[in-house]
Design an enzyme around this catalytic site. Structure first.
Site, mmCIF file in Angstrom:
data_model
loop_
_atom_site.group_PDB
_atom_site.id
_atom_site.type_symbol
_atom_site.label_atom_id
_atom_site.label_comp_id
_atom_site.label_asym_id
_atom_site.label_seq_id
_atom_site.Cartn_x
_atom_site.Cartn_y
_atom_site.Cartn_z
ATOM 1 N N THR A 44 -12.810 0.610 -22.903
ATOM 2 C CA THR A 44 -12.796 -0.234 -21.712
ATOM 3 C C THR A 44 -14.143 -0.924 -21.558
ATOM 4 O OG1 THR A 44 -13.545 1.573 -20.301
ATOM 5 C CG2 THR A 44 -11.161 1.322 -20.590
ATOM 6 N N GLU B 195 -5.937 -0.351 -21.132
ATOM 7 C CA GLU B 195 -5.101 0.831 -20.938
ATOM 8 C C GLU B 195 -3.602 0.556 -21.091
ATOM 9 O OE1 GLU B 195 -8.752 1.555 -18.240
ATOM 10 O OE2 GLU B 195 -7.625 -0.136 -19.042
ATOM 11 N N LYS C 6 -14.236 -6.999 3.224
ATOM 12 C CA LYS C 6 -13.715 -6.586 4.527
ATOM 13 C C LYS C 6 -14.632 -7.143 5.610
ATOM 14 C CE LYS C 6 -11.283 -2.810 6.720
ATOM 15 N NZ LYS C 6 -10.850 -1.393 6.616
ATOM 16 N N TRP D 216 -9.201 -8.008 5.650
ATOM 17 C CA TRP D 216 -9.475 -8.179 4.222
ATOM 18 C C TRP D 216 -9.445 -9.644 3.822
ATOM 19 C CZ3 TRP D 216 -11.504 -4.206 1.910
ATOM 20 C CH2 TRP D 216 -11.154 -2.910 2.283
#
Length: 546
Positions: A188, A338, A448, A453
């Site tokens: 990753t 993944e 936020k 949001w």
């Protein structure tokens, strides 16, 4: 005879295997071409018949070196025919191909090679200066140099070409394996900690290849010409090398030449029917092409009807519209290391056949629809599954036969996998009634403000739809009153200098409320990127901490 109600499957138990793809290519497509662009920009061509012979020689050579089942063989290479040989030759020998990311620092590469315990390294000669920077940090048993540039290989290292030529493979036998045995591994990007290894199996890779090759996704045909601009060290170039070999598709590898002018030049020499790349490269390519229409008319033509799969980061709607003006439809894909990585693709469903173009563009800019064999859910903060209404948001979680259930030598952790075995992607998303996934942000990138949001991705896509903006990345900065506020880091197009008031008006016209619009803009020369081409927001937060 006593009647019985018992019944069992009568199907053969034949393990899925990449070796089948290799044998298929050598038997059915021996005259089809593989084209590679060399460092001096000349083209070299091989047939699949030559590929088959060279790959078996590679596998035999690795066995002669003592590579045993499960041993890791690393590659540090650009996109070219020899790297393709590694994709199949290493697992054919019983080894596990580990693609190292050449864009990482020397220290990071050494750490990853050590974590994977790589035994052998196959490397391009033009990358030897990078190797010399970390050879003291990790020691491979053998280093094999592919003379990509044609230069002599240093005497202390093995010459890939000479080694293959001297290896007899007429009696080569594939290493015995089960379908769940490993074939390759990738790490990753590690933007929030140390990179982690994902290990793919014969079974997962074959299933992923079959699914991704379907008509609404890669839509691979034997007559295709595929240009993989996506690096072969980035989630195995999204798996396209496996699909191309399975179908005997003509491959055109760009080598180290990924600037827009270079890609456009290559498209004139070997026009692709399918290309794959990240949004940043495609963005610079269309800007370069359109600028040349007036400054250098006739220099380039975009391949008529070319299909293009773009992923690795959010694809702005403006980019999809720009390519469609020239007859090229972009398919956006979403996935991760993944997930092998193809997980969703935003293809035009039958229900959209008569939809207005604005609606088709809007949906094309979404992450898309889950591919077969992938289960997908949106898990809310309350631990419930969100309705597929396009409104409720939560963490995107997935599971399936080509999605990892753990990381290499890392204990399973609650922040990466749910208690019932789903992969927690870290992406915040919603799904609408037609099954289109819309990713609003990474959990760590959401803003936020005043308890509400704000999606940084939505702001970025809207800003990049402005005619004067080349790139935009939005981050959260602390605010005494509102807790956080959005800061837009913006790159202007040459000859443009949009004003803040103009950008605010543009965003509100795009549907943003006034409180969602950034209060502050920072004009920068370029948005920093990770080794896989994504916006590197951690660097931006370091540049603008408040």
């Amino acid at each position: 005879m006593t009647p019985t109600t018992d019944v069992s499957s009568t199907m053969m138990q034949v393990p899925l295997s990449l070796n089948h793809f290799l044998e298929r290519a050598g038997t059915l497509f021996p005259s089809n071409e593989i084209v590679s662009r060399l460092p001096d920009k000349t083209l070299v061509k091989h047939s699949y018949g030559q590929f088959y012979d060279r790959t078996r020689r590679l596998a035999q050579g690795l066995q002669n070196l003592g590579i045993n089942k499960g041993d890791r063989v690393a590659t540090l290479c650009w996109n070219h025919h020899a790297h393709l040989e590694c994709y199949f030759g290493i697992p054919a020998a019983g080894g596990v191909m580990h693609t190292l990311n050449l864009r990482l620092s020397a220290e990071e590469i050494a750490w990853i090679a050590n974590d994977a315990q790589d035994k052998v390294l196959i490397i391009d000669d033009i990358l030897l200066p990078l190797y010399r920077q970390f050879e003291h940090l990790y020691s491979f048993e053998k280093v094999i140099v592919f003379p990509f540039s044609g230069a002599d290989v240093p005497s202390d290292l093995m010459d890939y070409q000479q080694w293959l030529a001297s290896t007899e493979a007429s009696g080569f036998e594939y290493a015995p394996h089960a379908e769940d045995d490993p074939v390759s591994m990738c790490y990753t990007s590690g933007t929030t900690g140390r990179p982690k290894g994902v290990v793919y199996s014969h079974r997962s890779t074959v299933l992923h290849t079959l699914v991704a090759s379907l008509g609404d996704f890669w839509s691979l045909r034997g007559t295709d010409v595929v240009l993989p601009v996506t690096p072969m060290f980035h989630a195995n170039s999204w798996g396209i090398p496996y699909g191309a070999v399975m179908m005997g598709v003509k491959l055109v590898f760009p080598g180290p030449h990924l600037h827009p002018e270079d890609i456009l030049d290559l498209m004139q020499l070997e026009p692709p029917t399918l290309s794959l790349g990240v949004p940043t490269i495609w963005m610079s390519l269309i800007q370069t092409y359109e600028a040349a229409l007036s400054t250098q008319p006739g220099r380039w033509k975009l391949p008529a009807g070319m299909r293009s799969l773009v992923g690795g980061a959010a694809v702005p709607e403006a980019l999809i519209r720009a390519f469609d003006k020239h007859g090229i439809w972009i398919l956006q894909g979403w996935g991760m290391t993944e997930t092998s990585p193809v997980c969703t693709i935003s293809y035009p469903k039958a229900e959209l056949r008569d939809a207005p173009m604005d609606e088709r563009y809007r949906r094309a800019a979404m992450a898309g629809i889950p591919v077969p064999l992938v289960d997908l859910r949106i898990r809310t903060d309350q631990g419930n599954d969100a309705d597929w209404d396009g409104q409720q948001v939560g963490e995107l979680q997935v599971r399936g036969p080509f999605i990892t259930g753990s990381y290499h030598h890392v204990p399973v952790q609650d922040d990466k996998f749910s208690a019932d075995g789903w992969l927690r992607t870290g992406d915040v998303a919603s799904v609408d009634s037609m099954g289109f996934v819309r990713i609003t942000d990474r959990t760590k990138d959401l803003i936020k403000s005043g308890g509400e949001w704000i999606s940084s991705v939505d702001l970025e896509n809207a800003l990049m739809a402005h005619p004067g903006i080349a790139e935009a990345a939005v981050i959260a900065v602390p605010d005494e009153k509102w807790s956080e506020r959005p800061l837009a880091c913006v790159v202007a197009k040459p000859g443009h200098a949009p004003q803040v008031v103009e950008l605010a008006a543009h965003l509100m016209k795009m549907g943003f409320a006034k409180w969602q619009v950034p209060d502050r803009y920072e004009w920068i020369a370029a948005v920093p990127r990770t080794s896989t081409g994504k916006f590197y927001k951690l660097k931006l937060r370091e540049m603008f901490p408040k």
